[in-house]
Design an enzyme around this catalytic site. Structure first.
Site, short mmCIF file in Angstrom:
data_model
loop_
_atom_site.label_atom_id
_atom_site.label_comp_id
_atom_site.label_asym_id
_atom_site.label_seq_id
_atom_site.Cartn_x
_atom_site.Cartn_y
_atom_site.Cartn_z
N THR A 166 0.80 -1.01 -0.30
CA THR A 166 0.02 -0.03 0.03
C THR A 166 0.98 1.23 -0.01
OG1 THR A 166 -1.53 1.40 1.28
CG2 THR A 166 -0.15 -0.25 2.54
N ASP A 167 0.06 2.38 -0.40
CA ASP A 167 1.17 3.78 -0.50
C ASP A 167 1.02 4.17 0.81
OD1 ASP A 167 -1.80 4.46 -0.21
OD2 ASP A 167 -1.69 6.01 -1.56
N GLU A 168 0.34 3.66 1.96
CA GLU A 168 0.30 4.12 3.39
C GLU A 168 1.72 3.84 3.99
OE1 GLU A 168 -2.94 3.80 5.98
OE2 GLU A 168 -4.48 3.15 4.04
N TYR A 223 -1.44 -0.47 11.23
CA TYR A 223 -1.63 -1.04 10.07
C TYR A 223 -0.49 -0.76 8.95
CZ TYR A 223 -3.07 -1.49 5.04
OH TYR A 223 -2.89 -1.78 3.65
N LYS A 230 2.50 -3.30 7.39
CA LYS A 230 2.91 -3.57 5.96
C LYS A 230 4.31 -3.28 5.70
CE LYS A 230 0.29 -4.80 3.18
NZ LYS A 230 -0.14 -6.27 2.63
#
Length: 349
Positions: free
Chosen positions: A135-137, A159, A163
């Site tokens: 994810t970009d997060e 979260y 990741k």
């Protein structure tokens, strides 16, 4: 890329898709089954709150499809399945930010240890490809500019931290053991059959019910919105042509503030701003995500779904399928209507 990570391009064979009954995983699974050179696709999914057999729908009509209910932390099951496949595409993850505030240990176990379990099996059985979906997060918030694949990882919430850790575990397996790993990091996905706890389906289903929608803070948080079909196309491209040991950002959607997104959803559902309730911002709500996706563009990736058309089709899907989301609004873990499945030969019942 190290010499031991080098592998020829993936042009066919059998693929294990973890988390394939979830939102993005199910769209990707059906896309893969449409490819004539893929001999078999097996989905491994624990069927937690975000995974449902019904998401796979017409996949059950294909004789080249199998479904196995199970957890990626089950090392014996993972080893058995990986041994029978040429490639692994790894979606399975705990993914809801708000849940991670209260269940950090669960996120670490699934996202980090589960990834390690899969990578160990991939190493033992010398898979031809391993795509780790992220994810970009993991890049954290950017006040300006765009993060390319070499940008530092600065996750803000549990979260995203889990990741980021799993990304590093996956890439280290390539460097250390030669597992042919590629990592994809996508921006915010939307489309049919997404769990109604995410912002677009939450707002759409609330508006279709005549309820209000919650806009956090001042609504100025910026996200890039990418249709799930475009992300699935990007992941398949990386599976087939990506260079092991490399990371690929998948973006190219539309940057919107949450307030702008809310206006589009109100328009699509025929509602006004009186349906919006301003609520306090959630903890560590990153102000802006933005990624540079020139690298996967050079690989041949081109997003094709325009935002307004994609949103209109998404709203129409929720309007036509209340049986798929209404039980989840009442109880996030409620079972959806069952569809036929072919049980794993050694795991009947």
């Amino acid at each position: 890329m190290t010499e031991q990570c080098k592998q020829p391009e993936f042009s066919g064979g059998s693929v294990l898709v973890t988390g394939g009954a979830g939102f993005i995983g199910s769209h990707f699974t059906k896309r893969l089954l449409a490819a004539d050179d893929i001999a078999r696709v097996t989905v491994l999914d624990a069927l937690t709150y975000a995974g449902h057999r019904a998401n796979l729908g017409e996949a059950y009509l294909c004789e080249r499809f199998d479904f196995v209910e199970g957890n990626i932390l089950d090392a014996a099951l993972v080893d058995e399945l990986v041994a029978r496949h040429d490639a692994v595409v790894h979606f399975a993850a705990e993914s809801h930010v708000d849940r991670s505030f209260l269940q950090g240990g669960t996120f670490l176990a699934t996202n980090v240890l589960g990834t390690h379990t899969l990578l160990e099996a991939a190493r033992r059985h010398a898979v031809r490809r391993f795509v780790h979906v992220s994810t970009d997060e993991v890049y954290g918030p950017l006040a300006s500019g765009r993060a390319d694949e070499h940008a530092p990882l600065r996750p803000s919430v549990p979260y995203a931290a889990s990741k980021a850790a799993s990304d590093l575990v996956a890439l280290s397996a390539c460097q250390t053991y030669g597992v042919p790993v590629c990592v994809t990091r996508s921006s915010n996905n939307y489309g049919p059959a997404q769990h109604p706890e995410k912002i677009i389906p939450l707002f759409v289903t609330n508006l279709l019910k005549g309820a209000t929608v919650p806009l956090h803070g001042d609504g100025g948080h910026v996200r890039n919105w990418l249709h799930v079909a475009d992300n699935s196309a990007g992941i398949e491209l990386v599976l087939r042509h990506g260079t092991p040991g490399e990371v690929y950002n998948i973006a190219g959607g539309t940057d919107l503030t949450n307030r702008q997104l809310t206006q589009l959803l109100l328009n699509a559902c025929g509602a006004g701003w009186d349906a919006v309730t301003q609520v306090p911002d959630r903890p560590a709500n990153d102000r802006r995500y933005a990624m540079d996706w020139a690298k996967i563009h050079r690989l041949g990736y081109r997003p094709v779904v325009p935002l307004e058309a994609g949103l209109a089709a998404t709203v129409e899907w929720y309007r036509d399928h209340p049986d798929r989301w209404a039980p989840l609004k009442r109880n996030p873990r409620a079972p959806l209507p069952r569809v036929g499945l072919r049980p794993h030969p050694q795991r009947q019942g």
